[in-house]
Design an enzyme around this catalytic site. Sequence first.
Site, PDB file in Angstrom:
ATOM      1  N   SER A   1     -81.670 170.677 128.564  1.00  8.69           N
ATOM      2  CA  SER A   1     -82.700 171.006 127.231  1.00  8.69           C
ATOM      3  C   SER A   1     -83.028 172.485 127.056  1.00  8.69           C
ATOM      4  O   SER A   1     -83.276 173.156 128.077  1.00  8.69           O
ATOM      5  CB  SER A   1     -83.677 170.157 127.201  1.00  8.69           C
ATOM      6  OG  SER A   1     -84.770 170.485 128.041  1.00  8.69           O
ATOM      7  N   LYS A   2     -83.295 172.811 125.973  1.00  6.82           N
ATOM      8  CA  LYS A   2     -83.592 174.152 125.776  1.00  6.82           C
ATOM      9  C   LYS A   2     -85.051 174.663 126.452  1.00  6.82           C
ATOM     10  O   LYS A   2     -85.038 176.018 126.747  1.00  6.82           O
ATOM     11  CB  LYS A   2     -83.680 174.748 124.318  1.00  6.82           C
ATOM     12  CG  LYS A   2     -83.188 175.839 123.679  1.00  6.82           C
ATOM     13  CD  LYS A   2     -83.034 176.196 122.261  1.00  6.82           C
ATOM     14  CE  LYS A   2     -83.168 177.421 122.102  1.00  6.82           C
ATOM     15  NZ  LYS A   2     -81.769 178.063 121.675  1.00  6.82           N
ATOM     16  N   ARG A   3     -85.772 173.591 126.649  1.00  3.98           N
ATOM     17  CA  ARG A   3     -87.062 174.008 127.261  1.00  3.98           C
ATOM     18  C   ARG A   3     -86.752 174.272 128.586  1.00  3.98           C
ATOM     19  O   ARG A   3     -87.823 175.063 128.927  1.00  3.98           O
ATOM     20  CB  ARG A   3     -87.947 172.415 127.260  1.00  3.98           C
ATOM     21  CG  ARG A   3     -88.893 172.512 126.190  1.00  3.98           C
ATOM     22  CD  ARG A   3     -89.678 171.230 125.854  1.00  3.98           C
ATOM     23  NE  ARG A   3     -88.730 170.301 125.478  1.00  3.98           N
ATOM     24  CZ  ARG A   3     -88.517 169.002 126.103  1.00  3.98           C
ATOM     25  NH1 ARG A   3     -89.537 168.696 127.165  1.00  3.98           N
ATOM     26  NH2 ARG A   3     -87.863 168.422 125.633  1.00  3.98           N
TER      27      ARG A   3
END
Length: 533
Positions: A262-264
């Site tokens: 994920s981008k996180r």
Amino acid sequence: MIKTRFAPSPTGYLHVGGLRTALYCYLFAKKNNGKFALRIEDTDQERFVPGALENLIDTLHWIGITYDEGPGRKDPNNKDSEIIEEGDVGPYIQSKRTEIYKEQVQKLMDDGHAYRCFCTRERLEEMRERQTAQKLAPMYDRKCLDLPQSEIEEKIKAGEKFVIRQKIPYGTIKFKDLIRGNVQFDGKTIDDQVLMKSDGFPTYHLANVVDDHFMEITHVIRGEEWLPSTPKHIALYQAFGWQHPEFAHLPLLLNADRSKLSKRQGDVAVEDYIKKGYLREAIINFVAFLGWNPGSGEEAEIFSLEELEKAFSIEKVHKSGAIFNLEKLDWFNWRWKKRLFNAELEKEAKEIDPNVVITEPRKDQFIYTFSDPKNEEKFQKNRCEKLLKICNNSLTKEYIDSEKLMKALLTVEEKILRDPKDIKEQINFYFTPQEYNKELLTHVKMGVDLNQATISLKSGKEDLEKLSDWNLKTLQETLMQTVTRLGVKNGQLLWPLRAALSGLEFSPGVFELAWVLGKDETLKRIETAVNKI
Ligand code: GLU
């Protein structure tokens, strides 16, 4: 003829997972002398992002993945040039194909495989809540499945909005996935999918199947997240009376903690890696190995796109999730810098002397032997200048003795290619003697105590003093004779000398050190070490 396609929804950037899909589709087509198409799945008008299509096309071009059909720049190298489509079965942008979907969905309705649904958002929500409360999986309850024709006509006349749903048949839906093997789903557990939204735009499912059919796609290669959609697609192919393509679902990309990438947890856009300066070769190599390897061990991990085209096979794609490990990307990047640097050196060496002899006694370490020492000198000078350039030329201002600097750079070539940032610290000891304790001159495991160190340093100095032709070869010969003369192991002589010349725990080898430092400085540093003891 085999044909694959990459069918991204233009979200604004190319996701690394998308790049992997594109790459595998490209490789599979190449390996099988097939074709590869790019199709843009942009039917979700709410998610329209200006410039997304152009960005996608330019990123694929930068990476070097080419396709036979689909939208691209008229002049791929010019980012201002217009987008045109190539291929016989276009348009390849779904928003330009709405008429085709309307026509096809009508056929499904005529044959009883699809139906209009007038249920309001409120009703559907209420239904879903009721099902969830009863611990049932939320599914459309088919209220509109058998509406009488007259009622349908009335509703349409009254301007009521409707969607078109697929009537999923009962029974088992089976297929053989090229990676996952036999897969089956129970038709009863599959929701009656919306095929056409009330705005007249198709959903992903309808457009995807219609396009794959009319674009003559033989192999659908895509991420595992689309596996649950596949039985719906197969049911659609059956409803249309079409043969479905082969399917291959690629393993998920995972973070180090095995959660979905994920981008996180870091960058997922290919352009972020381009901006950070990663080589295209390294990105491709890294992405290719996310879920695949040729099964021949570590040595063979460096693959160019052309090499991948030969080595790739879909059967070797793994089932389990692939960990996205950025250290691995750094490793690929460094290996690729080396490979490209060595290729440049080889080219230059051959330009200087077509008869140069190049050997590789150790992996990635090449020796260039010229018959004329002048050619050798010219070659090494070029090589140093290249290294200096990688270090941004900023070093020359620091160190006036440029010949020494050039030689110093040669001894840390690996480090420069890996990361030129802190190179100043790496070569500083050549110019400023380091402070160290006399214990550094000893090495218990090698059998070097202070006494042995003194003998080695003094004998080495004695022999080096006599040496007039100071180069790597003569230095090595001289000191190996000293080893023989003293009757000691190599390390017993070389360790204390190396420590004396560098003042460091880790450094290039002693011959290189002496070569860079030159005779005067070498003898001086040995003398200092003796005095220290
Ligand atoms: N448009 C889908 C995506 O964005 C394509 C999935 C497929 O390949 O069928 O990934």
